[in-house]
Design a protein around this motif. Structure first.
Motif, short mmCIF file in Angstrom:
data_model
loop_
_atom_site.label_atom_id
_atom_site.label_comp_id
_atom_site.label_asym_id
_atom_site.label_seq_id
_atom_site.Cartn_x
_atom_site.Cartn_y
_atom_site.Cartn_z
N SER A 128 0.84 -1.20 0.00
CA SER A 128 0.00 0.00 0.00
C SER A 128 0.88 1.26 0.00
CB SER A 128 -0.92 0.01 1.22
OG SER A 128 -0.17 0.08 2.42
N LYS A 136 -0.01 -2.06 4.57
CA LYS A 136 -0.73 -3.25 4.11
C LYS A 136 -0.08 -3.79 2.83
CE LYS A 136 -4.56 -2.74 6.76
NZ LYS A 136 -4.98 -3.70 7.72
N ASP A 139 -1.86 -7.03 6.95
CA ASP A 139 -0.91 -6.06 7.45
C ASP A 139 0.45 -6.37 6.82
OD1 ASP A 139 -2.93 -5.07 9.04
OD2 ASP A 139 -2.26 -6.13 10.84
N ASN A 192 -3.51 -10.42 10.21
CA ASN A 192 -4.85 -9.92 9.84
C ASN A 192 -5.18 -10.12 8.36
OD1 ASN A 192 -5.44 -8.94 12.51
ND2 ASN A 192 -4.02 -7.27 12.10
N LYS A 229 -7.15 3.42 0.90
CA LYS A 229 -8.47 2.95 1.29
C LYS A 229 -9.10 2.02 0.25
CE LYS A 229 -9.67 6.73 4.34
NZ LYS A 229 -10.63 7.79 4.65
N SER A 273 -10.14 -1.54 0.80
CA SER A 273 -9.02 -2.33 1.32
C SER A 273 -9.29 -2.88 2.71
CB SER A 273 -7.74 -1.52 1.30
OG SER A 273 -7.86 -0.39 2.15
N ASP A 274 -10.31 -2.39 3.39
CA ASP A 274 -10.63 -2.91 4.72
C ASP A 274 -11.62 -4.07 4.67
OD1 ASP A 274 -13.04 -1.66 4.13
OD2 ASP A 274 -12.90 -0.21 5.77
N LYS A 293 -14.74 -4.00 3.87
CA LYS A 293 -16.14 -3.59 4.07
C LYS A 293 -16.72 -3.08 2.76
CE LYS A 293 -15.12 -2.30 8.80
NZ LYS A 293 -14.99 -1.21 9.75
#
Length: 85
Positions: A9, A14, A30, A35, A58, A81-82, A84
């Motif tokens: 990232s 990340k 990470d 994670n 993001k 990227s999370d 969601k």
């Protein structure tokens, strides 16, 4: 499983990559490998190596072909990227 195209990232926190196992999926973790989670729920027929993070880290943009989509051309996808929606 075959891992391909690791991409760090913009903020260096990340890493994203594709993993092939019954179709390809986009993963993120990470920078230290903790994670891990998949960002694409539906496997793709193919991903291209030109994955890119948004400047704020993001989103991840990538080219891919959908499985069973009936199309042979590549489409541009943008995923958070999370993980969601």
């Amino acid at each position: 499983a075959t891992t391909k195209y690791p991409c760090l990232s913009k903020d260096g926190k990340k890493v994203a990559w594709t993993m092939e196992y019954g179709g390809q999926r986009l993963w993120v973790a990470d920078q230290d490998g903790k994670n891990r989670k998949t960002l694409t729920q539906k496997p793709a027929k193919s991903f291209e190596s030109c994955m890119s993070w948004s400047p704020d880290s993001k989103f991840i943009l990538f080219l891919g072909q959908e499985v069973g989509g009936g199309r042979e051309d590549y489409l541009l996808f943008k995923v958070p990227s999370d993980g969601k929606t």
